[in-house]
Motif scaffolding. Sequence first.
Motif, short mmCIF file in Angstrom:
data_model
loop_
_atom_site.label_atom_id
_atom_site.label_comp_id
_atom_site.label_asym_id
_atom_site.label_seq_id
_atom_site.Cartn_x
_atom_site.Cartn_y
_atom_site.Cartn_z
N ILE A 18 -17.06 22.41 25.22
CA ILE A 18 -17.14 22.14 23.78
C ILE A 18 -18.59 22.18 23.32
O ILE A 18 -18.93 22.79 22.30
N ALA A 19 -19.47 21.52 24.07
CA ALA A 19 -20.89 21.52 23.70
C ALA A 19 -21.46 22.93 23.73
O ALA A 19 -22.24 23.33 22.84
N ILE A 20 -21.09 23.70 24.74
CA ILE A 20 -21.58 25.08 24.85
C ILE A 20 -21.07 25.93 23.70
O ILE A 20 -21.81 26.74 23.12
N GLN A 21 -19.80 25.76 23.35
CA GLN A 21 -19.24 26.57 22.26
C GLN A 21 -19.94 26.28 20.94
O GLN A 21 -20.32 27.21 20.22
N MET A 54 -18.59 35.41 19.40
CA MET A 54 -19.41 34.38 20.05
C MET A 54 -18.60 33.12 20.35
O MET A 54 -18.80 32.49 21.39
N LEU A 55 -17.68 32.75 19.46
CA LEU A 55 -16.84 31.59 19.74
C LEU A 55 -15.96 31.82 20.96
O LEU A 55 -15.77 30.92 21.79
N LEU A 56 -15.43 33.03 21.09
CA LEU A 56 -14.60 33.35 22.25
C LEU A 56 -15.42 33.44 23.54
O LEU A 56 -15.02 32.93 24.59
N LEU A 57 -16.58 34.07 23.45
CA LEU A 57 -17.43 34.22 24.64
C LEU A 57 -17.92 32.87 25.15
O LEU A 57 -17.93 32.63 26.36
N THR A 58 -18.34 32.00 24.23
CA THR A 58 -18.86 30.71 24.67
C THR A 58 -17.76 29.83 25.28
O THR A 58 -18.01 29.10 26.23
N TRP A 59 -16.55 29.92 24.74
CA TRP A 59 -15.47 29.08 25.25
C TRP A 59 -14.95 29.59 26.59
O TRP A 59 -14.91 28.85 27.58
N TYR A 60 -14.56 30.85 26.64
CA TYR A 60 -13.98 31.38 27.87
C TYR A 60 -15.05 31.72 28.91
O TYR A 60 -14.79 31.66 30.12
N GLY A 61 -16.26 32.05 28.46
CA GLY A 61 -17.35 32.26 29.41
C GLY A 61 -17.71 30.97 30.12
O GLY A 61 -17.94 30.95 31.34
N ALA A 62 -17.75 29.85 29.38
CA ALA A 62 -18.04 28.56 30.00
C ALA A 62 -16.93 28.16 30.96
O ALA A 62 -17.18 27.55 32.00
N LYS A 63 -15.69 28.53 30.64
CA LYS A 63 -14.58 28.25 31.55
C LYS A 63 -14.73 29.05 32.84
O LYS A 63 -14.51 28.53 33.94
N ALA A 64 -15.14 30.33 32.70
CA ALA A 64 -15.35 31.16 33.88
C ALA A 64 -16.47 30.63 34.75
O ALA A 64 -16.47 30.80 35.98
N LEU A 65 -17.45 29.96 34.14
CA LEU A 65 -18.56 29.37 34.88
C LEU A 65 -18.22 27.99 35.42
O LEU A 65 -19.09 27.30 35.95
N ARG A 66 -16.96 27.57 35.23
CA ARG A 66 -16.42 26.34 35.81
C ARG A 66 -17.05 25.07 35.20
O ARG A 66 -17.27 24.07 35.90
N PHE A 67 -17.32 25.12 33.91
CA PHE A 67 -17.73 23.91 33.20
C PHE A 67 -16.49 23.10 32.83
O PHE A 67 -15.43 23.68 32.57
#
Length: 334
Positions: free
Chosen positions: A258-261, A239-252
């Motif tokens: 950081i807030a999303i993670q 979940m830590l990896l998905l929230t960090w890199y997933g948010a990056k893929a969504l262009r946040f």
Amino acid sequence: MPVDPYILLLLGTVGLAALLPARGTGADVASGASTVAIAFLFFLYGARLSTREAMDGVRHWRLHVTVLACTFVVFPLLGLASRGLVPVFLTDPLYQGLLFLTLVPSTIQSSIAFTSIARGNVPAAICAGSFSSLVGIVVTPLLAAALLGGDGGGFSADSVVEIVLQLLVPFVAGQLLRRWIGGFVARHKKVLGLVDRGSILLVVYTAFSEGMVQGVWHQVSPVRLAGLLAVEAVLLAVMLLLTWYGAKALRFGREDRIAIQFAGSKKSLAAGLPMASVLFGAQASLAVLPLMLFHQMQLMVCAVIAKRRSHDPEAEAPGEPAAAGRATVGTGSR
């Protein structure tokens, strides 16, 4: 890596329930007091949530939808996938507790604290945690009824109604009365915080006392506990990896990521324990064990991550695009 003092109190309460479990009339009194304490706890939650703060956060809806999707979609899917670990790593009761863990809402306080330490979007973390808790009052019992069904011990239409009456109704009452009592709640935040924690300790004592009387702890061995810890470590890492890199893929931007993670990878002990006591009945002690272990694990790991992110050179870079993301939440301050 810090050990939350409250976790030590929780463990001490578990030990007290093991040595001196409530029985007979004492169990009835403890159960009644626990019910009242839970209702009062969620009444305070309702009285504390600022409507204006919530409305300010709505403007950053993409971030909040992302956190809610992580909390109530991705987490439960991973929980369902862990069914394949039974019986090699997990017993059926531990799996039920693990699956329930994936259904509860995100935290508020620790998400805000870690986001602030890491120099992330604090207003967004405040709103995301609040929205998750509010949505979880309704969504968590519905997901539990759908995914756990009769295997959960006490899941039924009556259980959902009981959740609504015991959690949602007091929460709404707190919101309606916030105009008159909101100032009092804000002025006595520390005292009422003790009420919060005391209520949770009472719930834990009642649940584990009932578990001791029913003999459920004979179902758990040290090997099974080790297997549960290993599974939860993998779950948290994913979940830590998905929230960090997933948010990056969504262009946040960085601060939003950081807030999303931190908001999207955590689970709330304060919200999960009262729900488990209603939904699982006599099996609540085993059901909340995975949540208690995961809670401490997430605090320790996220404390390290937040500290490392606070020293990230990107956090000091002038003109960082994420700064715009924080401004869209409305306050722009920590």
